[in-house]
Motif scaffolding. Sequence first.
Motif, mmCIF file in Angstrom:
data_model
loop_
_atom_site.group_PDB
_atom_site.id
_atom_site.type_symbol
_atom_site.label_atom_id
_atom_site.label_comp_id
_atom_site.label_asym_id
_atom_site.label_seq_id
_atom_site.Cartn_x
_atom_site.Cartn_y
_atom_site.Cartn_z
ATOM 1 N N HIS A 90 -12.239 2.749 1.604
ATOM 2 C CA HIS A 90 -11.806 1.502 2.235
ATOM 3 C C HIS A 90 -11.206 1.741 3.622
ATOM 4 O O HIS A 90 -10.352 0.987 4.076
ATOM 5 C CB HIS A 90 -10.783 0.785 1.346
ATOM 6 N N LYS A 91 -11.657 2.783 4.301
ATOM 7 C CA LYS A 91 -11.106 3.124 5.603
ATOM 8 C C LYS A 91 -11.555 2.119 6.667
ATOM 9 O O LYS A 91 -12.699 1.672 6.674
ATOM 10 C CB LYS A 91 -11.551 4.538 6.008
ATOM 11 N N LEU A 143 0.797 -1.220 0.000
ATOM 12 C CA LEU A 143 0.000 0.000 0.000
ATOM 13 C C LEU A 143 0.836 1.279 0.000
ATOM 14 O O LEU A 143 0.386 2.311 -0.477
ATOM 15 C CB LEU A 143 -0.940 -0.009 1.210
ATOM 16 N N VAL A 169 -7.649 3.918 1.218
ATOM 17 C CA VAL A 169 -7.675 3.555 2.637
ATOM 18 C C VAL A 169 -8.085 4.700 3.554
ATOM 19 O O VAL A 169 -8.245 4.503 4.761
ATOM 20 C CB VAL A 169 -6.301 3.003 3.078
ATOM 21 N N ARG A 208 -2.258 2.291 -3.574
ATOM 22 C CA ARG A 208 -2.865 3.606 -3.726
ATOM 23 C C ARG A 208 -2.924 4.007 -5.198
ATOM 24 O O ARG A 208 -2.036 3.671 -5.990
ATOM 25 C CB ARG A 208 -2.059 4.647 -2.946
ATOM 26 N N ALA A 230 -6.695 1.037 -3.790
ATOM 27 C CA ALA A 230 -7.045 1.004 -2.371
ATOM 28 C C ALA A 230 -7.171 2.426 -1.859
ATOM 29 O O ALA A 230 -6.184 3.156 -1.787
ATOM 30 C CB ALA A 230 -5.969 0.257 -1.588
ATOM 31 N N LEU A 280 -12.116 -2.013 4.626
ATOM 32 C CA LEU A 280 -11.124 -2.760 3.844
ATOM 33 C C LEU A 280 -11.696 -4.086 3.362
ATOM 34 O O LEU A 280 -11.273 -4.617 2.331
ATOM 35 C CB LEU A 280 -9.877 -3.035 4.690
ATOM 36 N N ARG A 308 -3.296 -3.032 8.011
ATOM 37 C CA ARG A 308 -4.237 -3.021 6.882
ATOM 38 C C ARG A 308 -4.076 -4.263 6.008
ATOM 39 O O ARG A 308 -5.058 -4.897 5.614
ATOM 40 C CB ARG A 308 -4.043 -1.755 6.044
#
Length: 343
Positions: free
Chosen positions: A66-67, A12, A62, A42, A60, A71, A94
């Motif tokens: 997808h926080k 990530l 995040v 990302r 992603a 996820l 994560r």
Amino acid sequence: MPRPEHILVIRLSALGDVAMTVPVLSVLTQTYPNLKITVVSRKFFKPLFQELSNVAFLEADVYKKHKGFKLLKLADEAQTLRVDAVADLHNVIRSKILSGYLKLKGLKVATIDKGRKEKKALIGGSKKNFKQLKSTHQRYADVFARLGYPVDLKKFQKPGRKQLTTRLVTLIGKHTKKAIGIAPFAAFPSKMYPMEHMQKVIASLDSSGEYRIFLFGGGKREIDQLNELEKQFESVTNIAGQLNFEDELALISNLDLMISMDSGNGHLAAMLGIPVLTLWGVTHPYAGFTPFGQSKENQLLSDRSQYPRIPTSVYGNTFPEGYENAMKSISVEKVLQKIAAIL
């Protein structure tokens, strides 16, 4: 048990660490042309993977979409792509949530061994175990070996130079001189060559009339500093803040040399097959973060006879008093000699 046919690769962040996956994936997909890969990372990093065969990208987000435990939505998205194994190249909370969830769904999972115990011993005080550790690239490769796909990183094939866009040609113009990139910044000051030293390096290169120099960086403060540096020298162009990421990669692929700290730009150049001269402060190549394919001779180190506790940390975030000046022990003359030797 049959080998997986479609592997989800999780890495990530950060830029340098993500860039280090690229040569490994390049060898992997060349060695196993029928293997499918989907990289989850990302959105900003997507251009890194665009020219790899059989490699798709899954964004992603995040911090929003997808926080937290959202996820799991990302894991469900991956499943719709029919991945059947997971290579966790990050090994953080994560990535563990993602890989753990998919493991419960029946997917085979292999996770990177970051060698945290070995690295702790490397940066230890009086009990420092000062020896070369396994490279991060090899640690990535080991993950795929555990999934049934061993690779020989020595078989990496240097990619061709990317075509310059009209925007790039307009910006840098036509020239026949050697092109040098300089990325003078790093995440921590302890990993940055003193700017007054770097100015002397650039002044010497500029006065020779043999080089075109391109400055790399990001963020307002860095851009302002690089703009001031550009004004002082005829052969220097600051590209920080002027290019999108894809154009920046295209420019890097057309360099003859990248001069970098222990930071992301060195890894970007290395994944593109460009020689990299790395200047090291309180970190050290022994931790395994040398840019891909670069020789020991391309690493200029701070003087350990003056600063015997180097490496003081793996990432450069901690150091004893006085060690913030360690890179002053790398002379301007030594840098210039090494540039001449590489080119």
